[in-house]
Design an enzyme around this catalytic site. Sequence first.
Site, PDB file in Angstrom:
ATOM      1  N   ASP A   7       0.949  -1.244  -0.131  1.00  0.00           N
ATOM      2  CA  ASP A   7      -0.058  -0.011   0.074  1.00  0.00           C
ATOM      3  C   ASP A   7       0.855   1.392   0.107  1.00  0.00           C
ATOM      4  OD1 ASP A   7      -2.341   1.861   0.394  1.00  0.00           O
ATOM      5  OD2 ASP A   7      -1.529   1.876   2.517  1.00  0.00           O
ATOM      6  N   ASP A   9      -0.185   5.231   0.699  1.00  0.00           N
ATOM      7  CA  ASP A   9      -0.539   6.293   1.616  1.00  0.00           C
ATOM      8  C   ASP A   9      -0.657   5.597   3.162  1.00  0.00           C
ATOM      9  OD1 ASP A   9      -0.729   8.458   0.367  1.00  0.00           O
ATOM     10  OD2 ASP A   9      -2.678   7.952  -0.197  1.00  0.00           O
ATOM     11  N   GLY A  49     -11.036   7.270  -0.476  1.00  0.00           N
ATOM     12  CA  GLY A  49     -11.122   8.028  -1.752  1.00  0.00           C
ATOM     13  C   GLY A  49     -11.038   9.495  -1.135  1.00  0.00           C
TER      14      GLY A  49
END
Length: 254
Positions: A7, A9, A49
């Site tokens: 991943d 962030d 998001g």
Amino acid sequence: MSALIFDVDGTLADTETAHRDAFNAAFIDVGLDWYWSESLYAGLLDVAGGKERLLYYWKMIDPEEADGMKVGETIAEVHAIKTRHYEAIVSGGKLALRPGMLRLINEAHDAQMPMAIATTTTPVNVDALLRTTLGRDWRSLFVGVCDASVAIHKKPAPDVYLAALAALDFPASDCLAFEDSENGLRAACAAGIPTLVTPSAYTAGHQFNDALLVLPHLGDPDQLMHQHVPGADQRWVDLAALSRWHNGTLFESA
């Protein structure tokens, strides 16, 4: 253990403060009187998001206005400005990878172990961070770079991890994922991938019961973990330790 999946962030780097600063700067630019504090943003991170996060917040503070006809257009504009601010922050070299990440990526590359990226952030954000921290040729380190452009449904849906598995062409059980959040862990587990979690300051309170192991970070010889790595003498994580955990040697103690 045949491949690693990262991943971005919060996992590769502590990016969330930069994201929050970029959102707040965008709000000023477009004349919104919004301000996302650290505590507020920590809660908003449960919404995957950036655009989705903006809409969720808007509905939270003014549900009637958030149903207006031009809401989508406004959110797209704010998010585009936020992305430019984030890219400027990251490109300025103000963010480094978390302890152990650069060392582990280089170790895996030297060992010819395939790697992939699995994130639901935008391609621009991914490139801004990794171009600065791994160099302009960063894409050559990864067999697959799976981001928001390839994932129809964002985490905790497994879409982006399924895309990474397809790029790597390995069974899920032969891979190891690295995450920092509960949504990320749920996504990786839904794809059947064993997962090591290194929480960030924003996700420290999340639940990680399904993780293979939870560590504060991966450590480095010059930035040691406060504890010895389970099953090893050193206080940093290397491929050998990862392989032992993945093979089940330390499942019970983990």
